[in-house]
Write a protein that holds these residues in place. Sequence first.
Motif, PDB file in Angstrom:
ATOM      1  N   UNK A 167      14.506  42.342 -23.443  1.00 54.85           N
ATOM      2  CA  UNK A 167      15.791  41.655 -23.471  1.00 54.85           C
ATOM      3  C   UNK A 167      16.731  42.160 -22.370  1.00 54.85           C
ATOM      4  N   UNK A 168      16.702  43.475 -22.098  1.00 57.47           N
ATOM      5  CA  UNK A 168      17.606  44.033 -21.102  1.00 57.47           C
ATOM      6  C   UNK A 168      17.362  43.461 -19.704  1.00 57.47           C
ATOM      7  N   UNK A 169      16.195  42.891 -19.485  1.00 54.22           N
ATOM      8  CA  UNK A 169      15.898  42.283 -18.181  1.00 54.22           C
ATOM      9  C   UNK A 169      16.515  40.900 -18.019  1.00 54.22           C
ATOM     10  N   UNK A 170      17.055  40.346 -19.107  1.00 51.00           N
ATOM     11  CA  UNK A 170      17.524  38.954 -19.072  1.00 51.00           C
ATOM     12  C   UNK A 170      18.991  38.825 -19.455  1.00 51.00           C
ATOM     13  N   UNK A 171      19.750  39.882 -19.347  1.00 48.86           N
ATOM     14  CA  UNK A 171      21.150  39.829 -19.784  1.00 48.86           C
ATOM     15  C   UNK A 171      22.037  39.074 -18.805  1.00 48.86           C
ATOM     16  N   UNK A 172      21.631  38.987 -17.559  1.00 48.38           N
ATOM     17  CA  UNK A 172      22.421  38.273 -16.545  1.00 48.38           C
ATOM     18  C   UNK A 172      21.479  37.381 -15.734  1.00 48.38           C
TER      19      UNK A 172
ATOM     20  N   UNK B 150       9.121  26.499 -26.456  1.00 46.69           N
ATOM     21  CA  UNK B 150       8.574  26.808 -27.779  1.00 46.69           C
ATOM     22  C   UNK B 150       7.873  28.167 -27.790  1.00 46.69           C
ATOM     23  N   UNK B 151       7.178  28.504 -26.705  1.00 49.24           N
ATOM     24  CA  UNK B 151       6.479  29.789 -26.653  1.00 49.24           C
ATOM     25  C   UNK B 151       7.455  30.952 -26.538  1.00 49.24           C
ATOM     26  N   UNK B 152       8.544  30.748 -25.809  1.00 54.43           N
ATOM     27  CA  UNK B 152       9.536  31.811 -25.664  1.00 54.43           C
ATOM     28  C   UNK B 152      10.081  32.203 -27.030  1.00 54.43           C
ATOM     29  N   UNK B 153      10.430  31.205 -27.827  1.00 56.29           N
ATOM     30  CA  UNK B 153      10.977  31.481 -29.150  1.00 56.29           C
ATOM     31  C   UNK B 153       9.922  32.079 -30.077  1.00 56.29           C
ATOM     32  N   UNK B 154       8.710  31.570 -29.992  1.00 57.10           N
ATOM     33  CA  UNK B 154       7.657  31.974 -30.939  1.00 57.10           C
ATOM     34  C   UNK B 154       7.100  33.349 -30.638  1.00 57.10           C
ATOM     35  N   UNK B 155       7.055  33.723 -29.365  1.00 57.37           N
ATOM     36  CA  UNK B 155       6.398  34.973 -28.987  1.00 57.37           C
ATOM     37  C   UNK B 155       7.381  36.121 -28.735  1.00 57.37           C
ATOM     38  N   UNK B 156       8.637  35.951 -29.122  1.00 58.10           N
ATOM     39  CA  UNK B 156       9.597  37.033 -28.984  1.00 58.10           C
ATOM     40  C   UNK B 156       9.993  37.343 -27.560  1.00 58.10           C
ATOM     41  N   UNK B 157       9.911  36.339 -26.679  1.00 57.34           N
ATOM     42  CA  UNK B 157      10.307  36.523 -25.287  1.00 57.34           C
ATOM     43  C   UNK B 157      11.793  36.215 -25.111  1.00 57.34           C
ATOM     44  N   UNK B 158      12.335  36.624 -23.985  1.00 57.23           N
ATOM     45  CA  UNK B 158      13.737  36.370 -23.654  1.00 57.23           C
ATOM     46  C   UNK B 158      13.788  35.712 -22.273  1.00 57.23           C
ATOM     47  N   UNK B 159      14.833  34.958 -22.029  1.00 61.20           N
ATOM     48  CA  UNK B 159      14.913  34.259 -20.745  1.00 61.20           C
ATOM     49  C   UNK B 159      16.312  34.356 -20.167  1.00 61.20           C
ATOM     50  N   UNK B 160      16.378  34.134 -18.845  1.00 63.94           N
ATOM     51  CA  UNK B 160      17.654  34.083 -18.133  1.00 63.94           C
ATOM     52  C   UNK B 160      17.532  33.057 -17.008  1.00 63.94           C
TER      53      UNK B 160
END
Length: 311
Positions: A176-181, A253-263
Motif C-alpha cells: 500500500x505504501x507504494x501507491x499513496x501518491x 476485479x483482480x486488484x480488489x480480490x487479490x489484496x492489491x493497491x493501485x495509484x
Amino acid sequence: MGLPTLRQLEYFVAAARCGTFAAAAAEHHIAQPSLSEQIQALERSLELTLFTRSSRRLFLTDAGKQLLPLAERAIGGVVELAEMSRRVRSVDEGTVSFGTFNSAHLYLLTELIREFHAEHPAVQIRVTGLNSSEVADAVRDGEIEAGLVQLPIDDRELTLTPTVFVDQAVYVSRHRENTLTPIDIETLATRSLILSEARWSQDDPLRVSMLERAQRAGVVLDPIVEVEFQTHALELAAQGVGDSLVSFHVGRSMIARRGLHWAPLDPPVEEHYAFVTRRNAAISPATDAFMRMAQVILTRIHATTPRELVL
C-alpha cells in the motif's frame, strides 16, 4: 440450345405434379395459354419433348421423368439461396464476426455476449483476437468484420470510429505504501516492474508511451519480468514478485480480490478505444448490432470509473 428459366422449370414441375396445364396455371394464378407457352419454350430450349398429352391428363415422357428431379433440385437451390440471403440480412439469424484484445473478457465480453445472446439466441457469435494489432490485421485481411482496438493502430485500409471508451493505465502493487501518491516516471524507474505484452512490446501503446516518457526524463525502465497478459502480471504482483502497470478496468476485479493497491500515473496515461472495420466493406446486421450493444455496455462501464481517474 438455350438455358431454361426458373419460371419455366417451376411451371414444368407444377404441370407434372398436377397432371394438367389448367391445374398448374391455376396454382400459379396465370392463364393456361401463358403456362403452356412457357413449357413449349422450355421444350424448344432443351430440344426435348417433356409431356405426352391425352384428352384428360398429361404424362411425362422419359426425358420429362429425367428432368423432373433436376428441375426440383434447381428450384430448391434458388429457394435455399434466397433463404440464405434473408438469414445473412437478418439480425436474428446471422453471424457475429468480431475481434478484440485478450483481456476484454474481464470487463466487457462476458456481459456483452450474455446480453446479446439473450436478445438474439439464434445468432452465432465468433470473437477472436489477442491484441489490437492482431485485430486490425484480421479486419484488414477480411478474416473478421469488425473489432474493438486500442488507439493508435495502423489504419491502412481501415475505418475507425471516434473514441468509444477511455481507460487509464494505473500502477499496481501489493504494498500500500507504494501507491499513496500518483506515480511519476522517475519513481517508476526505481521500482521492480512486471510488464505485459512481451511479444508485442514494440506495438503496445502503453509500453511505447512509457518508453518515450522515460527517454524524455533521462531514466530507464528495465522490467524484471515480462509476460504476455496483464492478468498474469497482476497474479505475479499479488505474490510479491514486483509491481505492474495495467489498464484500470482490466485489473479492477483482480486488484480488489487479490489484496492489491493501485495509484494513477503522473501525468495520467489515457487509453482510447475505437471500433474498426474494413474500409468500404459491408457489415452484417448481426455484427453491427453486436457493436451497438458493446457501445451501450462500454458507456455503462465508463460510468463506474473512480472519480480520481476522470480527467
